[in-house]
Design an enzyme around this catalytic site. Structure first.
Site, mmCIF file in Angstrom:
data_model
loop_
_atom_site.group_PDB
_atom_site.id
_atom_site.type_symbol
_atom_site.label_atom_id
_atom_site.label_comp_id
_atom_site.label_asym_id
_atom_site.label_seq_id
_atom_site.Cartn_x
_atom_site.Cartn_y
_atom_site.Cartn_z
ATOM 1 N N HIS B 36 44.434 52.076 37.376
ATOM 2 C CA HIS B 36 43.622 53.132 36.760
ATOM 3 C C HIS B 36 43.464 54.327 37.695
ATOM 4 O O HIS B 36 43.526 55.484 37.264
ATOM 5 C CB HIS B 36 42.269 52.575 36.309
ATOM 6 C CG HIS B 36 42.370 51.783 35.039
ATOM 7 N ND1 HIS B 36 42.816 50.487 35.007
ATOM 8 C CD2 HIS B 36 42.142 52.132 33.746
ATOM 9 C CE1 HIS B 36 42.836 50.061 33.749
ATOM 10 N NE2 HIS B 36 42.427 51.040 32.961
ATOM 11 N N LYS B 117 36.358 41.725 30.750
ATOM 12 C CA LYS B 117 35.117 40.968 30.602
ATOM 13 C C LYS B 117 33.936 41.802 31.088
ATOM 14 O O LYS B 117 34.103 42.719 31.884
ATOM 15 C CB LYS B 117 35.187 39.647 31.360
ATOM 16 C CG LYS B 117 35.072 39.774 32.867
ATOM 17 C CD LYS B 117 34.973 38.407 33.506
ATOM 18 C CE LYS B 117 35.084 38.457 35.027
ATOM 19 N NZ LYS B 117 33.841 38.867 35.702
#
Lengths: 290, 206
Positions: B36, B117
């Site tokens: 990212h 998550k």
């Protein structure tokens, strides 16, 4: 002396792939607490299927095999230099065999060493000499997700109305659980130390996590607080994975330490449900695991 | 459990709501912290010039991410020596660390789904409404179980980021997730956070 390389490798394999029975029992009891058809119950059911599968296949319960934390209790005269070498060799071999993920990253260059060795702090190995002729090696694998939600509070904390006493400790621990939400892979196990300095506080908050699930503090006031914190954490409604539900914390382990008159630290180490800790006991030619 | 093929259309994304259980089948890529940061700095904010194989990897990723999903996962991978890669353990990592990047990455690549998550925050939720996209929650720690749904490793980019941080292209079959943030502004995480905050306030007064 017995060649311990294979037995230490087995300790790593067992820790990474075979969840201890007391933790599994606690998860099985938690399933029954959650409503049929809820996301919380389904998460716990998946978790239990994963526990069985990992054990059967000998594959890691969680891909984040964490920081390997070893506590070595050795008899007088045993070379800690040789024990360190033995452990690091087993860690490298366990990584090659995919029991451990290569997890050691240089903080300045971002380079992963690829074999789980780093500097003198990775893997973490504590040594302590003990009386008698028994060598005990304990291993805990603690993943980054739950490590990141650990917290340390300096009391008093006026924002939470937490003073320098056990009532204040309760408030900051509940705050830590609320802030963690599901991010530490709830349902978690709390390791809490009261006192110490910032460094020893964190170490002690992890050491208490070597206790068994049903092993309460020997101090009655702490044992009562452990139970209360587990119950009250479960009233927060965070639930497995943060999906909402009744099971947020499976157990709380607390320890009191000595502190400076000026300092009152409360340190919370959050352990994920994949509470991987195992013990290897060596006496003469006999090796057994718990 | 609803079965969904990847890539996924706008209509399907919009039809999904918080709480829906979904099984994903098709091709997806893994990407977490290093990926990212690299995507953001090199191709979105362009604060760093492309280097080495950056542009080649970018071109290869575009069709994979267009309408696709990214999986926040740092797997345990066997076969590193022979390059016959196999996922051994592959549960999700905590997603909130990508909150600063995720919305921009979704818009840039037309990325429709993020698997991880712990949920994400307001910036990602806004991107889910715009793209449209969704956040899909996998079961944290269920690594062996999830790895079984990874049928093949099709390739890997940026292995120099390290095994956990590399971009693994994988083919999955019935990969189980739950929608916890949807294209309509719904977020289970925001809801649970709010409720637990008020429960905490009550407990603090005791």
């Amino acid at each position: 002396m017995l060649d311990l390389k294979e037995p230490v490798l087995e300790l790593v394999r067992l820790t990474s792939t075979d969840l201890p029975p007391d933790v599994e029992m606690s998860l099985r009891a938690a399933v029954e607490q959650e409503e049929a058809g809820s996301a919380a119950r389904s998460a716990l059911e998946t978790i239990l299927k994963n526990v069985e599968l990992s054990r059967a296949q000998s594959t890691p319960i969680c891909q984040d095999t964490g920081t390997p934390i070893f506590y070595v209790y050795h008899p007088e005269g045993m070379s800690t230099r040789k024990l360190r070498q033995l452990i690091t060799e087993a860690v490298v071999e366990a990584t090659r065999k995919s029991y451990l993920r290569p997890n050691s990253v240089n903080a300045l260059t971002d380079k992963n060493t690829g074999n789980n060795l780093g500097d003198e702090h990775f893997p973490v190995i504590h040594f302590e000499e003990v009386e008698g002729d028994i060598l005990t090696i304990e291993l805990m694998l603690k993943g980054g997700g739950c490590e990141n939600v650990g917290a340390q509070y300096s009391l008093p904390n006026n924002e939470l109305g937490a003073g320098r006493d056990l009532a204040g400790v309760r408030k900051v621990v509940l705050d830590a659980v609320q802030k963690a939400q599901g991010q530490g892979c709830a349902p978690g196990i709390l390791g809490v130390s009261i006192g110490g300095d910032r460094g020893s506080g964190y170490a002690a908050s992890k050491e208490v996590l070597f206790r068994k699930m049903d092993e309460a503090s020997s101090d009655p006031s702490l044992a009562a607080m452990e139970q209360r914190l587990t119950q009250e954490s479960n009233q927060l409604g965070i639930g497995p994975m943060g999906f909402g539900g009744k099971t947020t914390v499976l157990s709380t382990k607390m320890v009191g330490m000595h502190r400076l008159p000026a300092s009152f630290f409360v340190t919370v180490s959050y352990m994920c449900w994949a509470y991987r800790r195992r013990k290897m006991i060596v006496q003469g030619d006999q090796v057994r695991y718990e | 459990m609803r079965e969904i093929q990847l890539p996924v259309s706008d209509e399907i994304v919009r039809s999904l709501k918080v709480g829906d259980a979904v099984a994903l089948t098709g091709v997806m890529v893994t990407g977490r912290d290093a990926v990212h940061k690299w995507l953001s700095e090199t191709f979105i904010k362009r604060t760093r010039p492309p280097q080495g194989d950056d542009l080649t990897v970018y071109e290869a990723l575009k069709p994979l991410l267009n309408g696709g999903v990214i999986y926040h996962c740092g797997p345990v991978v066997a076969g590193l020596a022979t390059k016959e890669y196999r996922f051994v353990a592959a549960g999700p990592t905590t997603s909130i660390r990508e909150e600063g990047y995720q919305g921009d990455v979704m818009r840039h690549f037309n990325l429709r789904g993020v698997i991880g998550k712990g949920g994400m925050g307001g910036k990602t939720l806004k991107a889910c409404q715009e793209v449209p996209g969704m956040y899909l929650h996998a079961i944290g720690g269920a690594a062996s179980y999830i790895a079984q749904t990874v049928k093949r490793v099709l390739g890997v980019y940026k292995l120099e980021f390290g095994v956990p941080e590399a971009i693994w292209v994988i083919e999955v079959k019935e990969f189980p997730v739950v929608v916890t943030m949807d294209a309509h502004g719904g977020s289970l995480h925001a809801e649970v956070d709010q409720k637990s905050k008020s429960a905490l306030q009550n407990l603090l007064t005791l």
